[in-house]
Design a protein around this motif. Structure first.
Motif, PDB file in Angstrom:
ATOM      1  N   UNK A  46      -7.791  -0.837   9.340  1.00 51.17           N
ATOM      2  CA  UNK A  46      -6.352  -0.579   9.296  1.00 51.17           C
ATOM      3  C   UNK A  46      -5.848  -0.629   7.858  1.00 51.17           C
ATOM      4  N   UNK A  47      -6.304  -1.633   7.144  1.00 45.42           N
ATOM      5  CA  UNK A  47      -5.838  -1.778   5.755  1.00 45.42           C
ATOM      6  C   UNK A  47      -6.261  -0.570   4.929  1.00 45.42           C
ATOM      7  N   UNK A  64      -3.168   3.910  12.836  1.00 41.29           N
ATOM      8  CA  UNK A  64      -3.293   2.469  12.661  1.00 41.29           C
ATOM      9  C   UNK A  64      -2.439   1.712  13.668  1.00 41.29           C
ATOM     10  N   UNK A  65      -1.187   2.177  13.804  1.00 40.59           N
ATOM     11  CA  UNK A  65      -0.284   1.494  14.730  1.00 40.59           C
ATOM     12  C   UNK A  65      -0.882   1.485  16.119  1.00 40.59           C
ATOM     13  N   UNK A  66      -1.391   2.639  16.549  1.00 35.29           N
ATOM     14  CA  UNK A  66      -1.958   2.703  17.896  1.00 35.29           C
ATOM     15  C   UNK A  66      -3.147   1.775  18.010  1.00 35.29           C
ATOM     16  N   UNK A  74      -4.027  -0.961  16.292  1.00 38.39           N
ATOM     17  CA  UNK A  74      -3.785  -2.407  16.294  1.00 38.39           C
ATOM     18  C   UNK A  74      -2.932  -2.821  17.498  1.00 38.39           C
ATOM     19  N   UNK A  75      -2.095  -1.911  18.005  1.00 39.32           N
ATOM     20  CA  UNK A  75      -1.255  -2.293  19.140  1.00 39.32           C
ATOM     21  C   UNK A  75      -2.069  -2.334  20.426  1.00 39.32           C
ATOM     22  N   UNK A  93       6.864  -3.558  23.918  1.00 33.01           N
ATOM     23  CA  UNK A  93       6.381  -4.277  25.096  1.00 33.01           C
ATOM     24  C   UNK A  93       7.091  -5.603  25.272  1.00 33.01           C
ATOM     25  N   UNK A 100       0.074  10.193   9.014  1.00 32.50           N
ATOM     26  CA  UNK A 100      -0.911  10.330  10.096  1.00 32.50           C
ATOM     27  C   UNK A 100      -1.722   9.054  10.245  1.00 32.50           C
ATOM     28  N   UNK A 101      -2.152   8.549   9.091  1.00 33.98           N
ATOM     29  CA  UNK A 101      -2.962   7.345   9.161  1.00 33.98           C
ATOM     30  C   UNK A 101      -2.140   6.165   9.652  1.00 33.98           C
ATOM     31  N   UNK A 102      -0.855   6.153   9.286  1.00 32.51           N
ATOM     32  CA  UNK A 102       0.022   5.124   9.836  1.00 32.51           C
ATOM     33  C   UNK A 102       0.045   5.182  11.345  1.00 32.51           C
ATOM     34  N   UNK A 103       0.187   6.415  11.855  1.00 33.25           N
ATOM     35  CA  UNK A 103       0.232   6.626  13.305  1.00 33.25           C
ATOM     36  C   UNK A 103      -1.018   6.049  13.982  1.00 33.25           C
ATOM     37  N   UNK A 137       5.701   0.130  18.389  1.00 27.78           N
ATOM     38  CA  UNK A 137       4.921   0.348  19.606  1.00 27.78           C
ATOM     39  C   UNK A 137       4.682  -0.960  20.355  1.00 27.78           C
ATOM     40  N   UNK A 138       4.150  -1.942  19.657  1.00 26.99           N
ATOM     41  CA  UNK A 138       3.843  -3.201  20.346  1.00 26.99           C
ATOM     42  C   UNK A 138       5.111  -4.006  20.598  1.00 26.99           C
ATOM     43  N   UNK A 184       4.768   5.530   7.044  1.00 27.41           N
ATOM     44  CA  UNK A 184       5.146   4.635   8.135  1.00 27.41           C
ATOM     45  C   UNK A 184       5.868   3.420   7.560  1.00 27.41           C
ATOM     46  N   UNK A 197       0.822  -1.211   0.000  1.00 26.28           N
ATOM     47  CA  UNK A 197       0.000   0.000   0.000  1.00 26.28           C
ATOM     48  C   UNK A 197       0.856   1.261   0.000  1.00 26.28           C
ATOM     49  N   UNK A 222      -4.145   2.423   5.655  1.00 20.95           N
ATOM     50  CA  UNK A 222      -2.789   2.423   5.120  1.00 20.95           C
ATOM     51  C   UNK A 222      -2.770   2.616   3.603  1.00 20.95           C
TER      52      UNK A 222
END
Lengths: 649, 302, 213
Positions: B113-114, B128-130, B132-133, A566, B123-126, A562-563, A554, A443, B117
């Protein structure tokens, strides 16, 4: 009754011919391999459908032992897997590892491929300890030669070497296991021997040996580098099938041998840890093939959770939930074979098109390779265990087993509770991992030139991928079709003792089908609505920033960071950082690398210590004859001293 | 005939009532702050307006950018069909439907999420990461809650799980599920739905590039998810099976309203947490559910 | 004996343990500790028929653990003007997970201990073990002198819970003695905190290693 046996014989014969034909005639080789695989699948399907086991003892001696072949439900399950992925990979390899591009190794690839598939078929059908070991060794060696097809690269050689070393460390355990078993039971013949309780401790040897091959967590050290550095069709076979041989061994011998009391606890614990940590490692990877490799550790962990739960159930008066968990685990064996092969094929076609395994160098590939992108996305949904695909069905069965165990409120609930929680966390992490992999690879915008100039793969590669995707979809939408096969395999594992359980698989199948239909309809309708409302193309929202570049997206590291933080206590990420400084800053660098913790921080330091010690001891060995004589005299004197001391009252 | 009527009623319930919840929350927030606030039905107007609008799609995005919101919406609606509504029961119930429910929510998350991305926006990456994590920890809490309910009832299907009284663990479970509700629906203190700074958002950052009907699907889906969690929370904690049907319906409605108001109050009184504090709060939610599980387990043994 | 209520109180105390482990704010830590003190103080009145001795102990515990000592700590905090954010050596999430794991282990292991039958169903012993463990984690995992004092006090709460097992047999003197020791300890701590602050401009106990010469 003979029919299946003849077919299996024909299958092995055809694959043997394919080994011979491989180097010279690719098309003939493909025909023979496909025919052999089809014959094997046919025989196994007959066994799985009718439930008639096929067993054949021959007077023909190999190594002084009569040949003993057995094709029962459990073997049949693994025969279907090995032959299916073997056939798909054979087709794929003609496009991926074509004669034109790899003139040096394409012929070898074909030969070893057929050899590997044939030896795996033998591993799961031979029922004599000695012959099992021979087939096992042949399979391991074929694997080595397949991994090192690109032996001119140092990384590949190192990976192959590590694989070989680890594989033989496991084989040593198996030699001990089969040898002791032969000594105790009085022969190399294998079969149910649950009556003899003194055999129970042998299970630990089998667990170590087969666990090494299966890639259970602390024993997985060889797996990431081998799967990442092997050609992708080989990775698919290694990950989809070869590690399942370890699973086969554990399931088979836990069924045949009496189990020690702690076996179920240990296996479910190892499974839970493998599932969670495997996927945590996967999330932190930047190399997409390494990511897939660690994900295999996770999936073997999920399978082992199911197997361990069924072992626990056997110790709890054959509780019916054991059957659920085992059926789920066995279905996951198939499922993982299908979607992991699909994902590795997809990875292979990306690698083929761009020449890099670094996710952060890719991006935007969907425009150039829409088929691969779509199929990879489907595989990602399946591997994350999401409905309506097959990964969900097997995880659902395992969950049902675990939750029934918890609701049963027996002691085994204490193992099932954490296992269910670990499984859920592993599932969520898998979702994050594959959202990351799919998103960074396919993507957004292309981050580098090779990614911008990628090309879709050819039909040789596409057809097997589409087939595997179809299997993922089929197993997800109609799980009820394979349930009898799973029950048969479960019955073989623990003959008829588990009470039958009612599973609403028909309902689940209809629900999944309905879901898939509704999603397709809603998606189409929304797309039409949007087209009708006027669809415009514009730039991505950039918050007013004037010059966005593809580098601002990203990346895989920032996605997983982030994950993965942990799990920093076990991942031990290594970082090289040079910040931007001053008015005219030099080049800034940030490199992140996640080592293979068990290998690099546990085993290698240990090995280095051993090497140091042996180097120190080696000083004794210097070649001066007179000093050697001195050693002899000293040893004699010491022995004399000992004897004298012993005689002193 | 009866079942068709039931289905229509149920669909109406979920589809039409869900957008009310964000309206109530906003009204509560406005009321606490002493403002008049937007009308309770604001989201309905927004949805109607968005449905008619055109769409601007990023040049980088594939058609999946438009299709996936619909998939997410279907996943959430299907999850809603599995969730019993007090005396009405569930639209579809079978053994293990609670697990399908959990994974349908996960499917929705994956699709969102998909789609986020697709545009390649940082921004959208940011966001998404939050999303899904944090979901990893929320998922652990949710499965612990599911285990609690199934230990309590000896079943793994929502209709029977959400009936029996919970006993002492109810308070723990309620607190745990409430935190998960806030996190999964991206409310304060995890996320601030009203913020205008992309850097600090989760869910809103993920849907920045969406517009028109897909955005309507996303907003409606999000409101259904909120309703889903409130209904779950209320039914998990209150002993619904011991009430008469009409009373159960009334209790459910009041409970949902109460939880919604509570969300609004939390948003008025708390500020968004720093992101590094989020794992701690979610771990707390997990532990609350875990201890509820232990209480249920112990209670069954004694 | 009023088991259900007692167990509920002990459960609350265990919850406060986790709160103490999870909080990053010193005032909240002190508040959790003092609430735990109050809960512990109420317990004897539930266990015994409340005669004057029991009431006295309850009052003393509530007054001491719940009001006086936390008050002292708050005063110390105010007078030396320390930063209210705690600096953990063991992070908050790991310490809360450790505490929860310890609590579960305590619950699981207690049935293996040789206890009197009337204590078998009570949460007293697991509660005591979990509270002691919490105190130890706080002592090991936090750097500030005041948070360490809180660790000590929570540790003592655990010992007090153990003591409640013997409430019929044991004269209340022991508990009173412990309480007195603690009060004196906190007094001294209050003075030392002041001194450390003046000497080092910080309350970080790690800096005390500079004293080794």
């Amino acid at each position: 009754m003979m029919y299946e046996g003849v077919v299996v014989g024909v299958a092995v014969l055809l694959l043997g011919l394919a080994v011979v034909a491989g180097p010279w005639w690719p098309r003939v080789w493909l025909g023979l391999t496909l025919a052999g695989a089809a014959a094997a699948v046919g025989a196994a399907v007959v066994v799985l459908v009718t439930g008639n086991e096929w067993e054949w003892r021959s007077g023909f001696l190999i190594g002084g032992e009569g040949l003993h072949v057995r094709l029962d439900g459990l073997s049949g399950l693994f025969v279907v897997l090995a032959a299916g992925v073997g056939a798909a990979g054979a087709v794929y390899s003609l496009g991926y590892w074509a004669e034109r591009q790899y003139p040096a190794s394409a012929a070898r690839s074909r030969t070893w491929w057929s050899g590997m598939v044939a030896s795996m078929l033998l591993v799961v059908t031979l029922s004599n300890g000695l012959h099992f070991l021979i087939a096992w060794e042949a399979f391991a060696v074929c694997g080595y030669f397949l991994i090192t097809l690109e032996g001119e690269k140092p990384a590949v050689r190192a990976a192959g070497w590590l694989y070989l070393a680890a594989s033989h460390a496991g084989t040593v355990c198996l030699f001990a296991f089969f040898g002791l078993l032969a000594a105790k039971s009085g022969g190399w013949e294998l079969g149910p021997m649950r009556g003899d309780a003194s055999l129970a401790p042998m299970f630990w040897l089998a667990l170590a040996g087969f666990g090494m091959k299966a890639g259970l967590f602390p024993l997985h050290i060889w797996l990431p580098s081998a799967h990442a550095n092997a050609p992708s069709h080989v990775s698919a076979l290694m990950s989809g099938v070869a590690i399942k041989m370890g699973v086969y061994g554990i399931v088979r011998f836990s069924g045949w041998l009496p189990l020690p009391a702690a076996a179920g606890w240990v296996v479910i614990g190892l499974g839970a840890v493998s599932a969670l940590l495997g996927i945590a490692f996967a999330l932190a990877q930047n190399d997409f093939k390494r990511l897939l490799a660690y994900c295999s550790v996770e999936n073997v962990g999920i399978i082992m959770i199911g197997v361990g739960a069924s072992m626990l159930a056997r110790g709890h008066g054959d509780a019916p939930w054991g059957r659920l968990a085992l059926a789920g685990a066995l279905l996951h064996v198939w499922n993982h074979g299908a979607f992991k092969a699909l994902l590795f094929f997809g990875a292979g076609s990306v690698l083929h098109a761009t020449g890099t395994r670094e996710m952060s160098r890719l991006g935007g590939l969907w425009q150039r390779m829409p088929w691969t992108a779509g199929l990879f996305a489907l595989g990602a949904v399946a591997v994350a265990g999401l409905p309506p695909l097959n990964g969900f069905v097997s995880e659902w069965l395992i969950y049902l087993g675990l939750i029934d165990a918890v609701a049963g409120k027996q002691a085994s609930a204490l193992a099932a509770m954490p296992a269910a929680i670990f499984l859920a966390m592993a599932g969520a992490l898998a979702l994050a991992t594959f959202a990351k992999a799919g998103a960074t690879m396919f993507l957004g915008a292309a981050r580098t030139k090779p990614a911008a100039q990628a090309h879709e793969c050819g039909n040789w590669m596409l057809v097997p991928m589409v087939t595997l995707a179809g299997i993922c979809l089929g197993l997800g939408l109609a799980p009820v079709l394979v349930w009898p096969a799973l029950e048969r395999a479960a019955d073989v594992w623990h003959a008829g003792c588990f009470a039958s359980v009612v599973v609403p698989l028909v309902t689940l199948g209809w629900v999944q089908l309905g879901l898939a239909g509704l999603m397709a309809t809603a998606g189409t309708m929304l797309w039409r609505k949007v087209r009708a409302n006027n669809l415009r193309r514009g730039p991505t929202w950039d918050c007013g920033y004037a010059a966005p570049s593809a580098r601002m997206q990203y990346t895989s590291g920032s996605f997983g960071g982030l994950a993965a933080a942990w799990f920093g206590w076990i991942l031990r990420p290594q970082r090289m950082l040079r910040r931007v400084r001053g008015h005219f800053p030099a080049e800034a660098i940030r490199l992140d690398r996640v080592p293979e913790t068990m290998l690099e921080l546990v085993i290698q330091p240990l090995a280095e210590r051993v090497m140091q010690l042996s180097t120190a001891v080696r000083r004794l060995q210097h070649g001066h004859l007179s000093v050697y004589i001195l050693y002899v005299v000293a040893a004699l004197a010491a022995l004399t001293g000992l004897v004298l001391l012993e005689n002193v009252p | 005939m009866n079942s068709i009527l039931d289905l229509i009623l149920r669909l109406d319930c979920w589809l039409l009532l869900a957008p009310l919840l964000p309206g109530i929350i906003n009204k509560v927030k406005a009321w606490v702050a002493g403002r008049r606030g937007p009308p309770v039905l604001q989201l309905y107007y927004d949805l109607a307006r968005l449905w008619k609008k055109g769409v601007v799609m990023s040049t980088l995005a594939s058609p999946a950018f438009v299709i996936l919101p619909a998939v997410t919406w279907v996943a959430l609606l299907s999850a809603a069909m599995l969730m019993p509504l007090g005396p009405l029961g569930a639209g579809l119930t079978f053994r293990g439907d609670a697990l399908l429910w959990l994974y349908l929510l996960a499917l929705g998350r994956f699709c969102t999420a998909w789609a986020a991305m697709e545009t390649g926006s940082a921004f959208e990456g940011m966001g998404t990461v939050r999303e899904v994590s944090y979901a990893v920890l929320a998922e652990a809490a949710l499965i612990a809650a599911v285990l609690t309910l199934s230990v309590q009832s000896g079943s793994i299907s929502w209709v029977t799980m959400l009936g029996p009284p919970m006993g002492a663990g109810a308070a723990l479970l309620a607190a745990g599920l409430f935190i998960v509700l806030l996190s999964e629906n991206c409310r304060v203190p995890f996320d601030d739905p009203n913020t205008h700074l992309e850097l600090t958002m989760i869910h809103e950052a993920m849907v920045l590039d969406h517009s028109g009907p897909p955005l309507a699907a996303i907003l409606h889906g999000a409101s259904m998810k909120l309703l889903l969690f409130t209904v779950l929370l209320v039914q998990a904690v209150l002993p619904m099976s011991q009430l008469k049907p009409l009373a159960a319906g009334a209790v459910l409605a009041c409970g949902v309203l109460g939880v919604t108001v509570a969300v609004g109050l939390v948003e008025s009184l708390l500020a968004r947490f720093a992101f590094r504090r989020v794992p701690l709060l979610l771990t707390t939610a997990f532990l609350l559910c875990l201890f509820a599980l232990l209480v249920a387990w112990k209670g069954g043994l004694a | 004996m009023n088991h259900a209520h007692l167990n509920l109180l002990i459960g609350l105390a265990m919850g406060l343990n986790l709160l103490a482990l999870g909080t990053s704010r010193l005032p909240l830590l002190i508040r959790a500790m003092s609430a735990q003190g109050v809960i512990l103080g109420v317990m004897p009145t539930l266990m015994e028929r409340p005669d004057w001795r029991v009431l006295l102990v309850a009052a003393a515990t509530i007054g001491g653990k719940g009001l006086f000592i936390p008050g002292m700590l708050r005063r110390a905090m105010r007078t030396v003007q320390i930063d209210r954010e705690l600096e953990p050596l063991i992070g908050f999430v790991p310490s809360i997970l450790l505490g929860a794991g310890g609590t579960i282990a305590a619950l699981a292991l207690t049935p293996m201990l040789p206890l009197l039958p009337e204590h078998a169903n009570s949460l007293l012993v697991p509660g005591a073990l979990a509270t002691v463990l919490t105190g130890l984690i706080l002592l090991i995992g936090r750097t500030k002198a005041i948070s360490q004092a809180c660790g000590y006090l929570i540790l003592e709460n655990g010992i007090y819970l153990f003591g409640l097992l013997l409430i019929q047999a044991m004269p209340l003197m022991v508990e009173a003695g412990v309480l007195l020791d603690l009060t004196v300890g906190v007094f001294i701590l209050g003075i030392i905190v002041d001194r450390i602050q003046r000497a080092f401009d910080s309350l970080d106990t790690r800096k005390l290693t500079a004293l080794h010469e």
